[in-house]
Write a protein that holds these residues in place. Structure first.
Motif, PDB file in Angstrom:
ATOM      1  N   MET A   1       0.805  -1.304  -0.505  1.00  0.00           N
ATOM      2  CA  MET A   1       0.031  -0.658   0.007  1.00  0.00           C
ATOM      3  C   MET A   1       0.669   1.230  -0.121  1.00  0.00           C
ATOM      4  O   MET A   1       0.319   2.442  -1.090  1.00  0.00           O
ATOM      5  N   ARG A   2       1.951   1.409   1.230  1.00  0.00           N
ATOM      6  CA  ARG A   2       2.753   3.011   0.802  1.00  0.00           C
ATOM      7  C   ARG A   2       3.977   3.084  -0.619  1.00  0.00           C
ATOM      8  O   ARG A   2       3.871   3.653  -0.819  1.00  0.00           O
ATOM      9  N   ALA A   3       3.795   1.409  -1.138  1.00  0.00           N
ATOM     10  CA  ALA A   3       4.881   2.206  -2.004  1.00  0.00           C
ATOM     11  C   ALA A   3       3.608   2.155  -2.906  1.00  0.00           C
ATOM     12  O   ALA A   3       4.511   3.230  -4.468  1.00  0.00           O
ATOM     13  N   ASP A   4       2.871   2.012  -3.537  1.00  0.00           N
ATOM     14  CA  ASP A   4       1.916   2.305  -4.324  1.00  0.00           C
ATOM     15  C   ASP A   4       1.306   3.443  -4.257  1.00  0.00           C
ATOM     16  O   ASP A   4       1.192   5.161  -4.815  1.00  0.00           O
ATOM     17  N   VAL A   5       1.044   3.829  -2.782  1.00  0.00           N
ATOM     18  CA  VAL A   5       1.008   5.714  -2.717  1.00  0.00           C
ATOM     19  C   VAL A   5       1.741   6.534  -2.698  1.00  0.00           C
ATOM     20  O   VAL A   5       2.071   7.844  -3.640  1.00  0.00           O
ATOM     21  N   LEU A   6       3.033   6.105  -2.810  1.00  0.00           N
ATOM     22  CA  LEU A   6       4.218   6.677  -2.488  1.00  0.00           C
ATOM     23  C   LEU A   6       4.560   6.819  -4.308  1.00  0.00           C
ATOM     24  O   LEU A   6       5.047   8.031  -5.105  1.00  0.00           O
ATOM     25  N   ALA A   7       4.581   5.888  -5.177  1.00  0.00           N
ATOM     26  CA  ALA A   7       4.569   5.943  -6.872  1.00  0.00           C
ATOM     27  C   ALA A   7       3.549   6.527  -7.000  1.00  0.00           C
ATOM     28  O   ALA A   7       3.970   7.613  -8.674  1.00  0.00           O
ATOM     29  N   ALA A   8       1.903   7.309  -7.188  1.00  0.00           N
ATOM     30  CA  ALA A   8       1.463   7.463  -7.317  1.00  0.00           C
ATOM     31  C   ALA A   8       1.138   9.696  -6.697  1.00  0.00           C
ATOM     32  O   ALA A   8       2.012  10.540  -7.761  1.00  0.00           O
ATOM     33  N   ALA A   9       2.151   9.409  -5.795  1.00  0.00           N
ATOM     34  CA  ALA A   9       2.677  10.824  -5.701  1.00  0.00           C
ATOM     35  C   ALA A   9       3.499  10.744  -5.652  1.00  0.00           C
ATOM     36  O   ALA A   9       3.363  12.267  -6.819  1.00  0.00           O
ATOM     37  N   ALA A  10       4.484  10.262  -6.315  1.00  0.00           N
ATOM     38  CA  ALA A  10       5.784  10.705  -7.401  1.00  0.00           C
ATOM     39  C   ALA A  10       5.371  11.354  -8.620  1.00  0.00           C
ATOM     40  O   ALA A  10       5.887  12.065  -9.018  1.00  0.00           O
ATOM     41  N   GLY A  11       3.981  10.092  -9.421  1.00  0.00           N
ATOM     42  CA  GLY A  11       3.645  10.414 -10.809  1.00  0.00           C
ATOM     43  C   GLY A  11       3.235  11.743 -11.101  1.00  0.00           C
ATOM     44  O   GLY A  11       3.160  12.686 -11.488  1.00  0.00           O
ATOM     45  N   VAL A  12       2.166  11.985  -9.826  1.00  0.00           N
ATOM     46  CA  VAL A  12       0.990  12.979  -9.709  1.00  0.00           C
ATOM     47  C   VAL A  12       2.575  14.531  -9.294  1.00  0.00           C
ATOM     48  O   VAL A  12       1.919  15.408 -10.598  1.00  0.00           O
ATOM     49  N   LEU A  13       3.413  14.155  -8.811  1.00  0.00           N
ATOM     50  CA  LEU A  13       4.261  15.874  -8.305  1.00  0.00           C
ATOM     51  C   LEU A  13       5.032  15.758  -9.412  1.00  0.00           C
ATOM     52  O   LEU A  13       5.028  16.922 -10.018  1.00  0.00           O
ATOM     53  N   MET A  14       5.407  14.653 -10.350  1.00  0.00           N
ATOM     54  CA  MET A  14       6.611  15.138 -11.539  1.00  0.00           C
ATOM     55  C   MET A  14       5.952  15.228 -12.685  1.00  0.00           C
ATOM     56  O   MET A  14       6.355  16.349 -13.548  1.00  0.00           O
ATOM     57  N   SER A  15       4.661  14.994 -12.824  1.00  0.00           N
ATOM     58  CA  SER A  15       3.739  15.232 -14.266  1.00  0.00           C
ATOM     59  C   SER A  15       2.861  16.598 -14.223  1.00  0.00           C
ATOM     60  O   SER A  15       3.101  17.673 -14.556  1.00  0.00           O
ATOM     61  N   GLY A  16       3.050  17.115 -12.287  1.00  0.00           N
ATOM     62  CA  GLY A  16       2.472  17.904 -12.623  1.00  0.00           C
ATOM     63  C   GLY A  16       2.459  19.894 -11.627  1.00  0.00           C
ATOM     64  O   GLY A  16       1.946  20.498 -11.045  1.00  0.00           O
ATOM     65  N   GLY A  17       4.190  19.004 -10.760  1.00  0.00           N
ATOM     66  CA  GLY A  17       4.708  19.695  -9.932  1.00  0.00           C
ATOM     67  C   GLY A  17       4.248  20.781  -8.638  1.00  0.00           C
ATOM     68  O   GLY A  17       2.598  19.470  -8.576  1.00  0.00           O
ATOM     69  N   VAL A  18       4.375  20.778  -7.698  1.00  0.00           N
ATOM     70  CA  VAL A  18       3.989  21.268  -6.654  1.00  0.00           C
ATOM     71  C   VAL A  18       2.156  21.616  -6.991  1.00  0.00           C
ATOM     72  O   VAL A  18       1.741  21.774  -5.964  1.00  0.00           O
ATOM     73  N   GLY A  19       2.116  23.093  -7.519  1.00  0.00           N
ATOM     74  CA  GLY A  19       0.841  23.663  -8.071  1.00  0.00           C
ATOM     75  C   GLY A  19       0.066  22.548  -8.584  1.00  0.00           C
ATOM     76  O   GLY A  19      -1.925  22.952  -7.819  1.00  0.00           O
ATOM     77  N   GLY A  20       0.052  21.679  -9.338  1.00  0.00           N
ATOM     78  CA  GLY A  20      -0.862  20.795  -9.958  1.00  0.00           C
ATOM     79  C   GLY A  20      -1.362  19.049  -8.825  1.00  0.00           C
ATOM     80  O   GLY A  20      -2.196  18.247  -9.353  1.00  0.00           O
ATOM     81  N   PHE A  21       0.242  19.059  -7.470  1.00  0.00           N
ATOM     82  CA  PHE A  21      -0.790  17.975  -6.739  1.00  0.00           C
ATOM     83  C   PHE A  21      -1.202  18.386  -5.752  1.00  0.00           C
ATOM     84  O   PHE A  21      -1.475  19.639  -5.094  1.00  0.00           O
ATOM     85  N   THR A  22      -1.997  17.220  -5.497  1.00  0.00           N
ATOM     86  CA  THR A  22      -3.636  17.458  -4.346  1.00  0.00           C
ATOM     87  C   THR A  22      -3.237  15.608  -4.527  1.00  0.00           C
ATOM     88  O   THR A  22      -3.002  14.716  -4.643  1.00  0.00           O
ATOM     89  N   VAL A  23      -3.968  15.615  -3.274  1.00  0.00           N
ATOM     90  CA  VAL A  23      -4.395  14.425  -2.118  1.00  0.00           C
ATOM     91  C   VAL A  23      -5.327  13.395  -3.461  1.00  0.00           C
ATOM     92  O   VAL A  23      -5.270  12.427  -3.735  1.00  0.00           O
ATOM     93  N   GLU A  24      -6.361  14.415  -3.957  1.00  0.00           N
ATOM     94  CA  GLU A  24      -6.728  13.568  -4.432  1.00  0.00           C
ATOM     95  C   GLU A  24      -6.465  12.771  -5.942  1.00  0.00           C
ATOM     96  O   GLU A  24      -7.040  12.187  -6.132  1.00  0.00           O
TER      97      GLU A  24
END
Length: 187
Positions: A1-24
């Motif tokens: 679970m943790r690895a899945d969340v971190l991989a998803a968070a990394a993908g969202v962050l790297m594709s949209g930057g901090v401004g495009g990063f949301t928990v949703e």
């Protein structure tokens, strides 16, 4: 679970930057509930930083070769290489900026990134001092701040980021050590 969340968070962050990063967006990408995310990460910023660190790994690991100049150059060159890559460098600068108003992110930076690296650098310098490579009166805090401060100013000022080079990293270390080496002629 943790690895899945971190991989998803990394993908969202790297594709949209901090401004495009949301928990949703992380929830949608990972399939994990918001309750689970907030159980493990106290804020959006803390999740973003963990995702970032998951994406870049530990490229700036300290190594002790017995030569303080070589060891510091290794650390600083690794940092400038990471900071010069896109989107990693831009996202890292954005995270530092966001930490100025997000106390949880600032605390996570101190706990997971800046604090450990600073302690590692101090330990490396203490070993160099014990070996007689640097002067006994060397102020480790000032030395570390000279080296990393030079790097961070170039990272955070967009018109200077192209000057984050291996040659710059080596020059910063040379200049910072010039007054503290016991024998500046040492390699």
């Amino acid at each position: 679970m943790r690895a899945d969340v971190l991989a998803a968070a990394a993908g969202v962050l790297m594709s949209g930057g901090v401004g495009g990063f949301t928990v949703e967006k992380v929830i949608a990408a990972s399939g994990v509930s918001s309750a689970t995310i907030y159980k493990h990460w106290p804020s959006r910023g803390a999740l973003a930083l963990d995702g970032y660190l998951h994406a870049v790994g530990d490229e700036i690991a300290v190594r002790d070769t017995g030569d303080i100049r070589t060891d510091l150059e290794h650390m600083v060159v690794a940092f400038v290489r990471m900071a010069s890559r896109e989107p990693e460098g831009t996202v890292f600068a954005q995270l530092i900026g966001a930490a100025q108003t997000d106390q949880e992110l600032a605390a996570q930076f101190d706990h997971h990134y800046f604090g450990p690296r600073r302690r590692e650098a101090f330990a490396l310098l203490a070993t160099a001092k014990e070996r007689g490579q640097i002067r006994a009166d060397t102020d480790f805090g000032v030395l570390v701040d000279l080296i990393w401060g030079a790097c961070y100013i170039r990272l955070l000022l967009p018109h200077l980021t192209d000057q984050l080079t291996d040659a710059f990293a080596r020059q910063v270390v040379t200049q910072a050590l010039s007054d503290v080496l016991v024998d500046p002629a040492l390699p």
